[in-house]
Design an enzyme around this catalytic site. Structure first.
Site, short mmCIF file in Angstrom:
data_model
loop_
_atom_site.label_atom_id
_atom_site.label_comp_id
_atom_site.label_asym_id
_atom_site.label_seq_id
_atom_site.Cartn_x
_atom_site.Cartn_y
_atom_site.Cartn_z
N CYS A 1 -2.24 -0.72 -10.57
CA CYS A 1 -2.46 0.63 -10.04
C CYS A 1 -3.40 1.43 -10.95
CB CYS A 1 -1.12 1.37 -9.91
SG CYS A 1 -1.37 3.02 -9.24
N MET B 1 0.85 -1.21 0.00
CA MET B 1 0.00 0.00 0.00
C MET B 1 0.88 1.25 0.00
SD MET B 1 -3.26 -0.87 2.43
CE MET B 1 -2.39 -1.68 3.76
C1 LIG Z 1 -3.73 3.38 0.39
C2 LIG Z 1 -3.56 2.24 -0.56
C3 LIG Z 1 -2.41 2.12 -1.30
C4 LIG Z 1 -2.23 1.04 -2.17
N1 LIG Z 1 -1.06 0.92 -2.85
C5 LIG Z 1 -0.82 -0.16 -3.63
C6 LIG Z 1 0.45 -0.38 -4.24
O1 LIG Z 1 1.41 0.39 -4.09
N2 LIG Z 1 0.58 -1.48 -5.03
C7 LIG Z 1 -0.43 -2.38 -5.22
O2 LIG Z 1 -0.26 -3.37 -5.93
N3 LIG Z 1 -1.63 -2.21 -4.62
C8 LIG Z 1 -1.84 -1.14 -3.83
N4 LIG Z 1 -3.06 -1.01 -3.19
C9 LIG Z 1 -4.08 -2.04 -3.35
C10 LIG Z 1 -3.98 -3.09 -2.24
O3 LIG Z 1 -2.75 -3.79 -2.29
C11 LIG Z 1 -5.15 -4.10 -2.28
O4 LIG Z 1 -5.08 -4.84 -3.47
C12 LIG Z 1 -6.52 -3.41 -2.20
O5 LIG Z 1 -6.51 -2.43 -1.18
C13 LIG Z 1 -7.64 -4.41 -1.91
O6 LIG Z 1 -7.42 -5.09 -0.71
P1 LIG Z 1 -8.15 -4.70 0.70
O7 LIG Z 1 -9.61 -4.73 0.48
O8 LIG Z 1 -7.65 -5.77 1.64
O9 LIG Z 1 -7.67 -3.33 1.08
C14 LIG Z 1 -3.24 0.07 -2.33
C15 LIG Z 1 -4.42 0.20 -1.59
C16 LIG Z 1 -4.59 1.24 -0.70
C17 LIG Z 1 -5.86 1.34 0.11
#
Ligand SMILES: Cc1cc2nc3c(=O)[nH]c(=O)nc-3n(C[C@H](O)[C@H](O)[C@H](O)COP(=O)(O)O)c2cc1C
Length: 339
Positions: free
Chosen positions: A95, A12
């Protein structure tokens, strides 16, 4: 590569600093990930970007995620990531943030399978560690691009795939459609990691069972909430005590100051106060109070006065942690929020 539990801590941007990753490992994540790192920044030797390659001794196994669209530059970046000690190179094809997609990187590559495969082929050919890919379902709502491109990425050298089954257009609205994850699992013979909306052990178990995935990835649920990681990993049950919450937050604050330097850490940490102290754990006004304080020292003092018993827990946590060394200093804060 062996991953000790079926829980992966999500990459993230603006969150996954070393302190977050180390904490995630301590609470039971089997694999932790850096936030996405620009391959162009690495290849230009940008000092801030190079800072993402500092890896703590207690983070392994660790994936460092890179993004970009030029196969040669991505391969060069992957070599640097491997040399820095990462156990896995992860490629970002998910992304949705415009700053990244307009350069042809991130989720845009899901619409350009030939280029995406070239990137994976070059990266996999450049390093000895395994290479994985993290992707969304596609650019547009309802897209099934991930199912077409997934097997091709495996043929190109991806040793594992992570799917966040939302479209890029959706950002974080709606819900993750893990029926797509199940379809992907059937199509490829490499481990698939399911990302999206896993917030409890019950949900994790359901996603593992219904999709056949190798592991679940936990993102937002872990923000300021390592206890959720512990619960999902099957190590913890029930809400933490106030003293424990404050002790973990204080350790996180101290580690982050070591990483980012006090000035940058002070701003970076503000969002974490709400994440740690919310969820009905402390009165709403308390967070506002902390956010208004100028220095980290004042924040520490205020937190300890709210839960004096945290001091002894903090001492124990610090005694158990490996000594901080200069590899922890001045890690940069991401400029690409949203991921
Ligand atoms: C603040 C934030 C930053 C994120 N940055 C990235 C990142 O740098 N690379 C990536 O592959 N996914 C990124 N994601 C996506 C997460 O890795 C994940 O796939 C997505 O939040 C869904 O999962 P969750 O419901 O458990 O949050 C980001 C998500 C959030 C909320």
């Amino acid at each position: 590569m062996e991953i000790p539990t079926r829980l992966v801590l999500a990459p993230m941007a603006g969150v996954s600093v070393q302190a977050f990753r180390r904490q995630g490992r301590r609470f039971g994540a089997g694999l932790v990930c850096s936030e996405m790192v620009s391959c162009a920044g690495l290849s230009h030797g940008n000092e801030r970007t190079l800072g993402y390659l500092r890896i703590g001794v207690d983070e392994h196994p660790l994936a460092v995620q890179i993004f970009g669209s030029e196969a040669g530059v991505m391969a060069e970046a992957a070599r640097m990531v491997e040399a820095a000690g990462a156990d896995l190179v992860d490629i970002n094809f998910g992304c949705p943030v415009r700053k990244v997609t307009k350069t042809g990187a991130g989720a845009t590559l899901l619409e350009d399978p030939d280029r995406a495969c070239r990137v994976v082929e070059h990266v996999a050919g450049a390093v000895d560690v395994p290479v994985s890919v993290k992707m969304r379902r596609g650019l547009e709502d309802g897209s099934r691009a991930a199912l077409t491109i997934g097997p091709r990425l495996v043929d190109a050298g991806a040793a594992s795939l992570t799917l966040h089954p939302r479209s890029a257009r959706q950002m974080y609205t709606g819900s993750a459609d893990h029926s797509l994850t199940a379809e992907l699992v059937d199509l490829v013979d490499v481990p698939v990691v399911a990302s999206g909306d896993v917030t409890s052990r019950a949900e994790a178990t359901a996603v593992l069972r219904t999709t056949g995935c190798a592991a679940v990835m936990v993102g937002r649920a872990a923000q300021g909430n390592p206890w959720a990681v512990g619960e999902i990993a099957g190590r913890l049950d029930g809400e933490p005590a106030r003293e424990e919450i404050v002790a973990e937050l204080l350790l996180f604050v101290r580690d982050t100051v070591l990483e980012l330097g006090e000035q940058r850490a002070a701003g970076f940490l503000k969002k974490f106060y709400g994440w740690y102290l919310g969820r009905g754990r402390f009165p709403k006004g308390f967070k506002q109070e902390l956010v208004r304080l100028d220095s980290v020292a004042e924040v520490e003092e205020r937190l300890l006065s709210a839960a004096p018993g945290a001091k002894v827990i903090l001492s124990r946590l610090e005694a158990e942690a490996p000594p901080a060394d200069d590899t922890l200093l001045h890690l940069p804060i991401s400029i690409y929020s949203g991921g």
